[in-house]
Design an enzyme around this catalytic site. Structure first.
Site, PDB file in Angstrom:
ATOM      1  N   GLU A  47      -2.042  10.193  30.748  1.00  0.00           N
ATOM      2  CA  GLU A  47      -1.065   9.502  29.855  1.00  0.00           C
ATOM      3  C   GLU A  47      -1.277   9.639  28.221  1.00  0.00           C
ATOM      4  O   GLU A  47      -2.643   9.454  27.856  1.00  0.00           O
ATOM      5  CB  GLU A  47      -1.123   8.187  30.429  1.00  0.00           C
ATOM      6  CG  GLU A  47      -0.072   7.432  29.554  1.00  0.00           C
ATOM      7  CD  GLU A  47      -0.109   5.878  30.360  1.00  0.00           C
ATOM      8  OE1 GLU A  47      -1.171   5.371  31.254  1.00  0.00           O
ATOM      9  OE2 GLU A  47       0.585   4.927  29.890  1.00  0.00           O
ATOM     10  N   ARG A  86     -14.598   9.177  40.152  1.00  0.00           N
ATOM     11  CA  ARG A  86     -14.473   9.236  38.715  1.00  0.00           C
ATOM     12  C   ARG A  86     -15.767   9.166  38.266  1.00  0.00           C
ATOM     13  O   ARG A  86     -16.562   8.626  38.972  1.00  0.00           O
ATOM     14  CB  ARG A  86     -13.649   8.003  38.254  1.00  0.00           C
ATOM     15  CG  ARG A  86     -14.267   6.819  37.888  1.00  0.00           C
ATOM     16  CD  ARG A  86     -13.151   5.511  37.995  1.00  0.00           C
ATOM     17  NE  ARG A  86     -12.831   5.502  36.440  1.00  0.00           N
ATOM     18  CZ  ARG A  86     -11.626   5.685  36.205  1.00  0.00           C
ATOM     19  NH1 ARG A  86     -10.807   6.107  37.098  1.00  0.00           N
ATOM     20  NH2 ARG A  86     -11.241   5.756  34.681  1.00  0.00           N
ATOM     21  N   LYS A 101      -9.866   4.362  28.143  1.00  0.00           N
ATOM     22  CA  LYS A 101      -9.199   4.713  26.640  1.00  0.00           C
ATOM     23  C   LYS A 101      -9.027   3.232  26.360  1.00  0.00           C
ATOM     24  O   LYS A 101      -8.914   2.927  25.114  1.00  0.00           O
ATOM     25  CB  LYS A 101      -7.942   5.153  27.009  1.00  0.00           C
ATOM     26  CG  LYS A 101      -7.892   6.791  27.248  1.00  0.00           C
ATOM     27  CD  LYS A 101      -6.627   7.432  27.415  1.00  0.00           C
ATOM     28  CE  LYS A 101      -6.183   7.401  28.716  1.00  0.00           C
ATOM     29  NZ  LYS A 101      -5.185   8.102  29.206  1.00  0.00           N
TER      30      LYS A 101
HETATM   31  P1  ATP Z   1      -8.377   5.425  31.444  1.00  0.00           P
HETATM   32  O1  ATP Z   1      -8.531   4.195  32.056  1.00  0.00           O
HETATM   33  O2  ATP Z   1      -9.349   5.964  30.380  1.00  0.00           O
HETATM   34  O3  ATP Z   1      -6.979   5.344  30.182  1.00  0.00           O
HETATM   35  P2  ATP Z   1      -6.784   6.747  33.078  1.00  0.00           P
HETATM   36  O4  ATP Z   1      -7.140   7.350  34.657  1.00  0.00           O
HETATM   37  O5  ATP Z   1      -5.871   5.711  32.726  1.00  0.00           O
HETATM   38  O6  ATP Z   1      -7.990   6.617  32.135  1.00  0.00           O
HETATM   39  P3  ATP Z   1      -4.983   8.982  32.674  1.00  0.00           P
HETATM   40  O7  ATP Z   1      -4.678   9.533  31.223  1.00  0.00           O
HETATM   41  O8  ATP Z   1      -4.289   8.262  33.360  1.00  0.00           O
HETATM   42  O9  ATP Z   1      -6.269   7.990  32.336  1.00  0.00           O
HETATM   43  O10 ATP Z   1      -6.040  10.195  33.546  1.00  0.00           O
HETATM   44  C1  ATP Z   1      -5.586  11.492  33.473  1.00  0.00           C
HETATM   45  C2  ATP Z   1      -6.403  12.092  34.583  1.00  0.00           C
HETATM   46  O11 ATP Z   1      -7.539  12.049  34.385  1.00  0.00           O
HETATM   47  C3  ATP Z   1      -6.188  11.385  36.118  1.00  0.00           C
HETATM   48  O12 ATP Z   1      -6.121  12.148  36.978  1.00  0.00           O
HETATM   49  C4  ATP Z   1      -7.457  10.563  36.334  1.00  0.00           C
HETATM   50  O13 ATP Z   1      -7.586  10.384  37.381  1.00  0.00           O
HETATM   51  C5  ATP Z   1      -8.396  11.389  35.566  1.00  0.00           C
HETATM   52  N1  ATP Z   1      -9.395  10.605  34.946  1.00  0.00           N
HETATM   53  C6  ATP Z   1      -9.601   9.733  34.316  1.00  0.00           C
HETATM   54  N2  ATP Z   1     -10.691   8.851  34.132  1.00  0.00           N
HETATM   55  C7  ATP Z   1     -11.452   9.624  34.837  1.00  0.00           C
HETATM   56  C8  ATP Z   1     -13.116   9.623  35.066  1.00  0.00           C
HETATM   57  N3  ATP Z   1     -13.731   8.681  34.670  1.00  0.00           N
HETATM   58  N4  ATP Z   1     -13.576  10.731  35.723  1.00  0.00           N
HETATM   59  C9  ATP Z   1     -12.771  11.321  36.438  1.00  0.00           C
HETATM   60  N5  ATP Z   1     -11.282  11.600  36.128  1.00  0.00           N
HETATM   61  C10 ATP Z   1     -10.562  10.871  35.413  1.00  0.00           C
HETATM   62 MG    MG Z   2      -3.883   5.365  33.161  1.00  0.00          MG
END
Ligand code: ATP
Ligand code: MG
Length: 563
Positions: free
Chosen positions: A37, A268, A278
């Protein structure tokens, strides 16, 4: 792991599934995706996901899409899209697989499919599998929690079609209505209790502008994006395991042809001494606790890159930690170890003094300059040798002298001896201080018989220290980093911002051996005994700025043992 890390193919339960699908010929082409995102910069957790998704494509001759999951108009910005693409390219560009080139330059956007999403939603309504609900978001949550059906659930298809079209046309204010899937309000899995598919949001989107005032929810957009792009293996983190039945329900309800995409979940990355989401990283940036998203103390991909971490080291890290189904905490030391391992093989050695103290060699002629031989990299015979100027006045590091040292201190002390690396053994004869009692100069004598590599150099002393010739040294700014948090799990027990390490950045003016003037990014160097360093983009033709990527030893392990 060894030099060939990048050629090793790891194995894990997801790759096993893909291998089996390849064996049975289930799909024509393996197709994965990385779906961030664009609401912030990517962090090291995303690197794990990128390495997995691009890694699978690379190992199985497939394709990996980068897809912006840009369905939330209010939090997303083009700046983030650009940074995400730059980070992904940096991480996979030199991975050596031509098919990656297919999709890494231009991202896909969920927002490009808004029309398709809408058409599919209309189809769902026509099939009596979705309805327009007039409950407030709070009521909807409460009813779903209790497993209670919405009073609007049994509206006619015609009424639903009409209301949904009017939602799209902008007739209703934010939050007035939603489109909900009609599934099963008594399902044990809350995600199947008539989840919301669309909500009203009169907000401008960074790509579609004001065209839409209804926006799809995650599950609807994500499942359909996977389907539209022909994704075969939709890999996400464990939190989405409970969403999987909904993912499958959507594909079933729309009767999409087989073979269909499948969702798989892995644990994760959680890392000690940092926060990962983020949402939290953005607070560090906005509250100016760091100098932007690419501050080298940040565990963002751009921060790690700026600090001097290589893409290959990050990929090796992702391989080392592996892919499992069990949540766990990875020790920061694992990342640091991976870096040291690579840089020890690849980084040329140089001499630099971080906190200089002047040494005058009283028996060394003032007009004499010698050039001593130094090996560029003992781990790499192809790296060659260089000459380092040696003269009467030198700098050594303040840490390498103690006036009243403890026992077992093998560096310089009054009356003591030490070897200057690649050069001579010297003896400290006199300590010069200023009025405040601060040591300003050490007057030493050289043992000319003791030259390193010379015929008479067999005399040994316990300590060897680094140095630079004062007249030849170049000055540089050096930024020394420590972990950003003082506790291993800053997320636990209160506001993470109160655990910031006040000593996470120290800036010094160092004296460097003249060969470093030739350094150019992205070269990395080992400053002997001090760590691995990379040039910061703040460097100018007149002044180098170095970042210490990592120390040579794990200083935190020592701390842990002490306490
Ligand atoms: P954040 O909470 O940091 O915003 P998110 O999962 O909401 O993380 P996205 O931009 O939606 O962030 O994630 C993009 C991809 O990265 C998704 O497939 C998510 O599962 C993966 N991802 C995010 N954080 C991790 C992590 N700590 N370890 C492995 N994969 C991750
Ligand atoms: Mg997200």
């Amino acid at each position: 792991m060894t030099a060939s890390t990048s050629t090793l193919v790891p194995s894990d339960f997801i790759r096993d599934i893909v291998a089996e699908d390849v064996r049975t010929g289930k799909y024509k082409l393996i197709h994965t995706r990385f779906p961030p995102e664009p609401n912030g910069y990517l962090h090291i957790g995303h690197a794990k996901s990128i390495c997995l998704n691009f890694g699978i494509a690379r190992e199985f001759g497939g394709i990996c899409n980068v897809r912006m999951d840009d369905t939330n108009p209010t939090k997303e910005e083009t700046e983030y899209v650009d940074s995400i693409m730059a980070d992904v390219r940096w991480l996979v560009d030199d991975w050596g697989a031509s098919h990656l080139a297919l999709n890494r330059n231009t991202p896909f956007y969920a927002s490009d499919y808004f029309d398709r999403f809408y058409e599919c939603a209309v189809e769902l309504v026509r099939k009596n599998k979705a309805f327009v609900c007039d409950m407030t978001p709070e009521e909807t949550d409460e009813y779903r929690r209790l497993g209670k059906e919405s009073p609007f659930r049994n509206r006619s298809i015609e009424e639903n079609l009409d209301l949904f079209a009017r939602m799209k046309a902008g007739e209703f204010p934010d939050g007035a209505r939603t489109l909900r899937a009609k599934i099963d309000m008594s399902a044990p899995n809350v995600w199947l209790r008539d989840p919301v598919l669309y909500r009203i949001r009169h907000a401008s989107h960074h790509r579609t502008g004001d065209k839409w005032c209804i926006y799809p929810m995650y599950d609807w957009a994500h499942t359909l994006s996977d389907y539209i792009e022909g994704i075969t293996h939709s890999v996400c983190t464990l939190e989405f395991e409970v969403h999987r039945p909904l993912y499958e329900w959507i594909l079933d309800a729309l009767e999409v042809p087989r073979p269909r995409p499948h969702q798989y979940e892995f644990a994760r990355l959680n890392l000690t001494y940092t926060v990962m989401s983020k949402r939290k990283l953005i607070q560090l940036v906005n509250d100016k606790l760091v100098n932007g998203w690419d501050d080298p103390r940040m565990l963002t991909i751009s921060g790690l890159r700026r600090r001097g971490v290589t893409a290959s080291a990050l990929r090796a890290f992702a391989y080392n930690i592996g892919i499992t189904k069990y949540p766990s905490m990875t020790d920061m030391a694992v990342l640091e170890h991976t870096m040291r391992n690579e840089f020890n093989r690849t980084a040329a050695r140089r001499l630099a003094v971080l906190r200089p103290i002047r040494v005058v060699l009283t028996n060394y002629p003032a007009d004499r300059v010698e050039e001593v031989d130094a090996v560029n990299n003992p781990e790499d015979t192809n790296a060659g040798t260089r000459k380092i100027p040696f003269s009467r006045e030198l700098f050594i590091d303040r840490d390498d002298f103690m006036e009243t040292p403890p026992s077992k201190y093998f560096r310089l002390r009054p009356g003591g001896e030490v070897r200057l690396k690649y050069a001579y053994i010297i003896k400290c004869d006199e300590v010069v201080k200023d009025n405040a009692g601060k040591v300003t100069e050490l007057r030493c004598s050289v043992d000319f018989e003791s030259k390193s590599g010379g015929a008479t150099s067999n005399r040994k002393v316990k300590g060897t220290i680094h140095w630079v010739s004062a007249a030849h040294a170049i000055e540089a700014e050096v930024r020394l980093y420590d972990r950003l948090f003082t506790v291993s799990e800053p997320d636990v027990g209160g506001d993470f911002k109160t655990f910031i390490n006040p000593h996470s950045l120290e800036v010094v003016t160092a004296k460097c051996e003249p060969a470093l003037a030739e350094a150019r990014p992205p070269e990395r160097y080992q400053f002997e005994r001090l760590g691995y360093f990379a040039l910061d983009p703040d460097s100018t033709p007149d002044k180098q700025v170095w970042n210490r990527t990592i120390t040579l030893k794990d200083t935190w392990a020592k701390e842990a043992k002490k306490t």
